[in-house]
Design a protein around this motif. Structure first.
Motif, PDB file in Angstrom:
ATOM      1  N   ASP B  26       5.082   1.062  19.662  1.00  0.00           N
ATOM      2  CA  ASP B  26       5.220  -0.065  19.540  1.00  0.00           C
ATOM      3  C   ASP B  26       4.923  -0.957  20.687  1.00  0.00           C
ATOM      4  OD1 ASP B  26       5.836  -0.233  16.836  1.00  0.00           O
ATOM      5  OD2 ASP B  26       7.727   0.724  17.471  1.00  0.00           O
ATOM      6  N   VAL B  99      -3.805 -12.068  33.101  1.00  0.00           N
ATOM      7  CA  VAL B  99      -3.486 -11.337  32.025  1.00  0.00           C
ATOM      8  C   VAL B  99      -4.984 -10.943  31.625  1.00  0.00           C
ATOM      9  CG1 VAL B  99      -1.482 -12.567  30.949  1.00  0.00           C
ATOM     10  CG2 VAL B  99      -4.006 -13.118  30.419  1.00  0.00           C
ATOM     11  N   PHE B 101      -8.304  -9.693  29.323  1.00  0.00           N
ATOM     12  CA  PHE B 101      -9.308 -10.358  28.380  1.00  0.00           C
ATOM     13  C   PHE B 101      -8.594 -10.459  27.208  1.00  0.00           C
ATOM     14  CE2 PHE B 101     -11.720  -8.200  25.584  1.00  0.00           C
ATOM     15  CZ  PHE B 101     -11.452  -6.792  26.025  1.00  0.00           C
ATOM     16  N   ASN B 102      -8.000  -9.235  26.605  1.00  0.00           N
ATOM     17  CA  ASN B 102      -7.622  -9.232  25.347  1.00  0.00           C
ATOM     18  C   ASN B 102      -5.916  -9.220  25.254  1.00  0.00           C
ATOM     19  OD1 ASN B 102      -6.579  -6.743  26.822  1.00  0.00           O
ATOM     20  ND2 ASN B 102      -7.121  -5.281  25.150  1.00  0.00           N
ATOM     21  N   PHE B 103      -5.632 -10.091  25.968  1.00  0.00           N
ATOM     22  CA  PHE B 103      -4.108 -10.380  25.957  1.00  0.00           C
ATOM     23  C   PHE B 103      -3.968 -11.296  24.568  1.00  0.00           C
ATOM     24  CE2 PHE B 103      -0.283 -13.142  27.074  1.00  0.00           C
ATOM     25  CZ  PHE B 103       0.711 -12.245  27.267  1.00  0.00           C
ATOM     26  N   PRO B 104      -2.962 -10.975  23.720  1.00  0.00           N
ATOM     27  CA  PRO B 104      -2.744 -11.635  22.449  1.00  0.00           C
ATOM     28  C   PRO B 104      -2.942 -13.318  22.646  1.00  0.00           C
ATOM     29  CG  PRO B 104      -1.468  -9.646  22.560  1.00  0.00           C
ATOM     30  CD  PRO B 104      -1.758 -10.022  23.866  1.00  0.00           C
ATOM     31  N   LEU B 105      -3.749 -13.869  21.772  1.00  0.00           N
ATOM     32  CA  LEU B 105      -3.862 -15.285  21.900  1.00  0.00           C
ATOM     33  C   LEU B 105      -2.690 -16.111  21.599  1.00  0.00           C
ATOM     34  CD1 LEU B 105      -5.846 -17.746  21.986  1.00  0.00           C
ATOM     35  CD2 LEU B 105      -6.297 -17.638  19.522  1.00  0.00           C
ATOM     36  N   GLU B 106      -1.961 -15.354  20.448  1.00  0.00           N
ATOM     37  CA  GLU B 106      -0.516 -16.185  20.048  1.00  0.00           C
ATOM     38  C   GLU B 106       0.181 -16.332  21.525  1.00  0.00           C
ATOM     39  OE1 GLU B 106       2.051 -14.150  17.362  1.00  0.00           O
ATOM     40  OE2 GLU B 106       2.830 -16.008  16.586  1.00  0.00           O
ATOM     41  N   TYR B 107       0.616 -15.332  22.236  1.00  0.00           N
ATOM     42  CA  TYR B 107       1.325 -15.044  23.367  1.00  0.00           C
ATOM     43  C   TYR B 107       0.850 -15.893  24.381  1.00  0.00           C
ATOM     44  CZ  TYR B 107       3.227 -11.125  21.031  1.00  0.00           C
ATOM     45  OH  TYR B 107       3.915 -10.061  20.110  1.00  0.00           O
ATOM     46  N   GLY B 108      -0.621 -15.790  24.691  1.00  0.00           N
ATOM     47  CA  GLY B 108      -1.284 -16.904  25.648  1.00  0.00           C
ATOM     48  C   GLY B 108      -0.931 -18.372  25.164  1.00  0.00           C
ATOM     49  N   ASP B 109      -0.968 -18.713  24.041  1.00  0.00           N
ATOM     50  CA  ASP B 109      -0.748 -19.993  23.639  1.00  0.00           C
ATOM     51  C   ASP B 109       1.016 -20.556  24.147  1.00  0.00           C
ATOM     52  OD1 ASP B 109      -3.112 -20.425  22.824  1.00  0.00           O
ATOM     53  OD2 ASP B 109      -2.832 -20.495  20.732  1.00  0.00           O
ATOM     54  N   ARG B 112       1.627 -20.744  27.757  1.00  0.00           N
ATOM     55  CA  ARG B 112       0.929 -21.946  28.326  1.00  0.00           C
ATOM     56  C   ARG B 112       1.886 -23.270  27.842  1.00  0.00           C
ATOM     57  NH1 ARG B 112      -5.060 -20.376  26.771  1.00  0.00           N
ATOM     58  NH2 ARG B 112      -6.090 -19.532  28.955  1.00  0.00           N
ATOM     59  N   LEU B 118      -2.372 -19.220  32.847  1.00  0.00           N
ATOM     60  CA  LEU B 118      -2.699 -18.050  32.963  1.00  0.00           C
ATOM     61  C   LEU B 118      -4.318 -17.788  33.502  1.00  0.00           C
ATOM     62  CD1 LEU B 118      -1.760 -17.125  29.227  1.00  0.00           C
ATOM     63  CD2 LEU B 118      -0.470 -16.831  31.419  1.00  0.00           C
ATOM     64  N   ILE B 120      -7.188 -15.131  33.284  1.00  0.00           N
ATOM     65  CA  ILE B 120      -7.869 -14.079  32.569  1.00  0.00           C
ATOM     66  C   ILE B 120      -8.865 -13.255  33.382  1.00  0.00           C
ATOM     67  CG2 ILE B 120      -9.066 -13.212  30.643  1.00  0.00           C
ATOM     68  CD1 ILE B 120      -8.479 -15.883  29.033  1.00  0.00           C
ATOM     69  N   LYS B 122     -11.232 -10.084  33.626  1.00  0.00           N
ATOM     70  CA  LYS B 122     -12.178  -9.070  32.773  1.00  0.00           C
ATOM     71  C   LYS B 122     -11.814  -7.538  33.184  1.00  0.00           C
ATOM     72  CE  LYS B 122     -15.741 -12.406  32.360  1.00  0.00           C
ATOM     73  NZ  LYS B 122     -15.834 -12.607  30.770  1.00  0.00           N
TER      74      LYS B 122
END
Lengths: 376, 376
Positions: B26, B99, B101-109, B112, B118, B120, B122
């Motif tokens: 997990d 973070v 490039f594939n950091f989860p968008l929900e967590y990024g939002d 912020r 943040l 990003i 590569k």
């Protein structure tokens, strides 16, 4: 109807595999809009995707990359995958997109910079993925049949083995976690399933629920088996745990075992469509407390029942729904584990796990392997 | 020094496994700041993480959840994982985060929205992950030794088999892709490696480079073996491809094989620290064109050399760097494949792949398995 965009590898992301039924090691692009579904595939994968995937339209990424370059005109820079996706989104007249919670942040930023409005949807992204079809239940049950056969062959090794002192010998070989795990993994592979990190944990190791176990298995101590392979062909998982003792279990361990079993039976009796996983989890917790088994940190280590009661099983080993301290209403057609456990270094560790199919007025147990503590 | 935040499962994300050396199914939280590294782990994993991970501080997620609840005071809603992370970030005085490039968008939002800035990054997120240590090279080479042994046992089946008509029989059994794949997977598992989707593709199947192959293997036609298992213990991959014919290869196929081999040898001769992967790929492309082998779509299907020349191998099967049409400067210590191929339905398919270690003035081939086309 939402426009759903996914960019991921289907080897590691179950949603894009579920949506496309196409398996590829590298990231690719999936779009669903107006009842149609699209893949944008590299030259390497485009022909195979046309033959194997279940989407309506498999498009060539190279073709769209060319279109993106033409519309960018004088730009010399590399064409990003988002510029390529954007050509398809414009063709489809899409301005609003639904993406999963784990959509890559870099792509999310790039889409927003181009003016797209993104809505993030939590799991389950596809509600239908949680509700298993008859074929999906059959795939899970098939994997489970293989689990039971492999676990039984491991139990057979224990049945035929001899105790000398604290150790267990099978045909002269000292039985270790590693030895039995390897035998079990080979049995699973013979049946077309990949099992890794199978837990065969003895004594104190077993008190740490995800410790896979190492070294000699000891007589008269609990051994937890937790086996959760994936079928190579169908990609569905199965999951089962059993706790056994080679030799004689102490009275304390017997009582612990009976209590976990009582908790598991209670949990299974509560699983039905409309039940809240949180209520089931808390009822088991309460039972354990009433039997005198407390949960908390002792000398800095967790003891008692300190994991969830269960989780959904499907294309991921842990997926929606959950039976845990979070609210989660169970629905008909979901496949969930019921796997309470109790862990006390001074008594021992017990976990018993079945997989059940949620039904309107109860559940159907997909696990048929017997439950027994002692192997003489 | 950047503050790096990762939230992922180490079973599916190689960066968080690389950073923590802790394997869990997990999602969990990793933070690196000021030369210190932290994990925030659930009750289920915290003790095991303390024993097994390589980070400096393993913290209890429950403890931080409690702190987050206290600071939120009257809020009744569930405490999100980002609210929990934020407690740790504030303790560490962090306002800016790097973070992947594939950091989860929900967590990024969510980060912020709490005021965090943040950046990003590569791939490679960790430059050091591309540059293999001696231990990592040894882990890859060990996996490769297992590959060569398993492939040789599959070749042995072909060597000892008999041709009847177009078909191949081994001890009376009709040889199929599935049969040989299963034997090879079992051999790999005996050696502690998980191989899935091993390509054993014959004839036209083999012209689709990622088609795993199905049905009877046919005599006098090319059979591509592409084997890329992961070691269960070390989690490092190996990768090798060979193309063979049981019986007699046509002159056209022999010429195709010799050309691919010439291209591969050219590629290997060009791999060194400072070389651009793009130049190597284009030089092989040019060689193939000069030999008369064109690449492009014919009757809607790709023919010729339409995949990259190579990719990094490590904790992911495909990782940085690449030898392809993108600019990418190779560095000493990287492990890359060199695997050109040519695919023509009317002639046949050939791919030959070795793994090499990039060195200052050249490369060291980690693959020792011989290259041969015909098996009599």
């Amino acid at each position: 109807m939402d426009n759903i965009l996914l960019i991921a590898s289907s080897e590691s992301d179950a949603n894009i595999y579920y949506a496309s039924r196409f398996l590829a090691p590298d990231s690719f692009i999936y779009l669903a809009t107006n009842g149609k579904s699209f893949l944008l595939m590299s030259d390497l994968e485009v022909d195979r995707a046309r033959a194997q995937s279940k989407v309506d339209h498999v498009l060539s990424y190279s073709d769209y990359e060319e279109k993106a370059k033409q519309s960018a005109k004088k730009s010399d820079g590399p064409t990003t995958s988002i510029a390529v996706v954007s050509v398809l989104l414009k063709e489809q007249g899409i301005t609003d997109l639904t993406v999963p919670f784990n959509f890559p942040l870099e792509y999310g930023d790039a889409l927003r910079a181009l003016g797209y409005k993104l809505s993030i949807k939590k799991e389950p992204l596809f509600e239908a993925r949680a509700i298993k079809t008859a074929d999906e239940v059959a795939a899970i049950r098939n994997a489970q049949i293989s689990v039971e056969s492999a676990v039984d062959s491991a139990m057979d090794i224990l049945r035929k083995s001899k105790i000398e002192g604290n150790h267990i010998y099978s045909e002269g070989v000292l039985l270790t976690s590693e030895f039995v795990r390897q035998k079990l993994h080979l049995k699973m592979m013979e049946k077309g399933c990949v099992a890794e990190h199978t837990i065969i944990a003895c004594g104190v190791d077993a008190c740490d629920p995800h410790n896979v176990g190492a070294g000699p298995l000891r007589a008269n101590e609990p051994i937890i088996f937790d086996v959760f392979p994936r079928s190579i062909e169908t990609r569905y998982f199965a999951d089962m745990s059993r706790t056994v003792v080679k030799g004689i279990a102490s009275n304390g361990l017997k009582k612990l075992y009976d209590t976990v079993l009582e908790g598991q039976e209670l949990g299974i009796s509560r699983v039905r469509s409309g039940a809240n996983g949180k209520d089931i989890h808390e009822e088991i917790n309460l039972l354990f407390e009433n039997r005198g088994y407390k949960t908390g940190r002792v000398n800095g280590r967790m003891e008692g029942f300190f994991h969830g009661t269960g989780h959904g099983v499907g294309l991921d080993i842990h997926e929606h729904p959950s039976i845990s301290r979070k609210d989660c209403i169970l629905q008909q057609g979901e496949v969930v584990t019921v796997e309470p456990g109790l862990y006390y270094p001074d008594i021992g560790a017990v976990r018993i796990e079945d997989m059940v199919l949620v039904e309107e007025n109860g559940c159907k147990n997909l696990t048929t392997y017997p439950k027994f503590l002692e192997i003489k």
